[in-house]
Design an enzyme around this catalytic site. Sequence first.
Site, PDB file in Angstrom:
ATOM      1  N   LYS A  24      -3.276  83.451 -32.411  1.00 10.47           N
ATOM      2  CA  LYS A  24      -1.844  82.794 -32.213  1.00 10.47           C
ATOM      3  C   LYS A  24      -1.101  83.617 -31.865  1.00 10.47           C
ATOM      4  CE  LYS A  24       1.832  82.140 -35.833  1.00 10.47           C
ATOM      5  NZ  LYS A  24       2.434  83.271 -35.703  1.00 10.47           N
ATOM      6  N   CYS A 124       9.543  81.583 -40.170  1.00 10.57           N
ATOM      7  CA  CYS A 124       9.107  81.732 -41.582  1.00 10.57           C
ATOM      8  C   CYS A 124      10.274  82.343 -42.222  1.00 10.57           C
ATOM      9  CB  CYS A 124       7.873  82.387 -41.784  1.00 10.57           C
ATOM     10  SG  CYS A 124       6.634  81.346 -41.552  1.00 10.57           S
ATOM     11  N   ASP A 334       0.190  89.720 -42.814  1.00  7.09           N
ATOM     12  CA  ASP A 334      -0.278  88.362 -42.684  1.00  7.09           C
ATOM     13  C   ASP A 334      -1.520  87.989 -43.521  1.00  7.09           C
ATOM     14  OD1 ASP A 334       1.841  88.107 -41.076  1.00  7.09           O
ATOM     15  OD2 ASP A 334       0.807  87.698 -39.141  1.00  7.09           O
ATOM     16  N   ARG A 428       1.069  75.535 -38.021  1.00  9.17           N
ATOM     17  CA  ARG A 428       1.702  76.567 -37.287  1.00  9.17           C
ATOM     18  C   ARG A 428       0.822  77.545 -36.731  1.00  9.17           C
ATOM     19  NH1 ARG A 428       6.173  79.612 -39.295  1.00  9.17           N
ATOM     20  NH2 ARG A 428       5.817  80.507 -37.204  1.00  9.17           N
TER      21      ARG A 428
END
Length: 457
Positions: A24, A124, A334, A428
């Site tokens: 992504k 976010c 992440d 997402r």
Amino acid sequence: MSSDTFLIEGGHRLEGVVRVGGAKNSVLPILAATILTEDTCVIEDVPRLADERIMTSILRHFGATVTEGSDLHTGLRTLEVRLAQKVTNTSPPNLMKEMRSSIFILGPLLARFGETTVTQPGGCSLGERPIDWHLEGLKALGASIDVREELERPDVDGRTSDPDGKISYYHAVARKLHGATISLPFPSVGATENIMMAATLAGGESVILNAAREPEVVDLANFLNAMGAKVRFAGSERIIITGVERLHGATHRVIPDRIETGTLMVAAAITGGEVLLENAIPEHVEALSRILHSAGVRIWEENSPYESRIGAGMTGRPSAVDFETGPYPHLATDLQPALTALMCLANGRSLITDTVFPNRFAFADGLQSFGAVMEHFPKARRLLVEGQPSLKPSDVVVPDLRGGAALILAALASPGISCIRGVGHVDRGYEAVESKLNRLGAVIKRVKNCDIPWDHP
Ligand code: UD1
């Protein structure tokens, strides 16, 4: 964003082989970089993600044609993108506020067309996420950028993205960008990428100091170079870009998603299972692998001439490990939520520090409702987790993308049925997450509504 819910029957051991999709965080800047040329670009192994759809909608808004296909030999999903000429100067505010990565269009639009107006990006809720270094970098390349605030038109439900109902417009102009040396205060991934894209068409040489070294920065540089750019030393702290007159079309396959890789490795560990991940690059998850290894997770590599694979497996309870996130090659922020979920079941106490974002523990409340025991120290950006022998099912709302992954992992490890609401956040960034996990033996059902009054003893 979809408000779907996952009903997860936890307690099943994950086992089997699954392929990791394209990254992504690579595909979003790469799609934005297609703006830099009037020719057609073909991007391969593009994951089906809500964020990718937002980026392609933004490109279409500017006049790009985006055609979906699949590679004849590999069957991988491809996107063919061409922005022959732009049909508008201003970005669509409603799409821009859907994700932070929408800011990636600023550098390329400015470099190719000399003028653009973009509205404030959203994203976010990881604390304040300014774009000042993007703007300062582009100014150093010769852009003048004015910011004006206007009242935002509310959506059909009367809501605005900003509590004050205001929206910022960044009007950027540069007849011709010129090379400059830009020293970033922190190795910001997005600022490095935005400046790097703009500098490809600037006159002369640009240097980015304290640049982000993430694999996605290197992937973007490889795509830009395939388009005829001259980007050197991407992956180091000092990137040098020699501007060229024009860029041409290129075909590029995005790298595997290291965050999906890491999340699936933790999924194997947290369920006491064993999975083999195809299309996974061990070097990209080295920091995670070291921590997992200290926690007692078995990790191995299987390489073929065509691709590398990573295996992860675990028996028994993990050992507690203290860890800290940081810019690459340190542990990715992440992956912190997923690892935190694993530490909730560890034998002992772990101290977890997130140095990258000020507010990356929004999922901690959710984990506590699974029976995790922890204390949050917001000022120190720390979480102290007291590992428990087991977790119990819960009914929780997803706070953000990676926090959502942590809650799904907790549900997979909790025998019984859990309800994870608002998985649109997870869509997402994770492609078909429930089908991938179900293929490994998880039991996850996506439902539109979950009206069952959830009652946990
Ligand atoms: C990218 C990743 C995201 C990841 C993050 C950190 C993409 C699409 N997203 O986000 O998944 O969590 O890197 O690895 O690649 N900052 C400023 N001013 C700026 C820019 C950044 O203060 O102009 C701060 C941020 O608020 C944050 C820190 O710098 O505290 C790092 O942010 P950055 O590396 O820029 O993250 P993103 O590129 O937004």
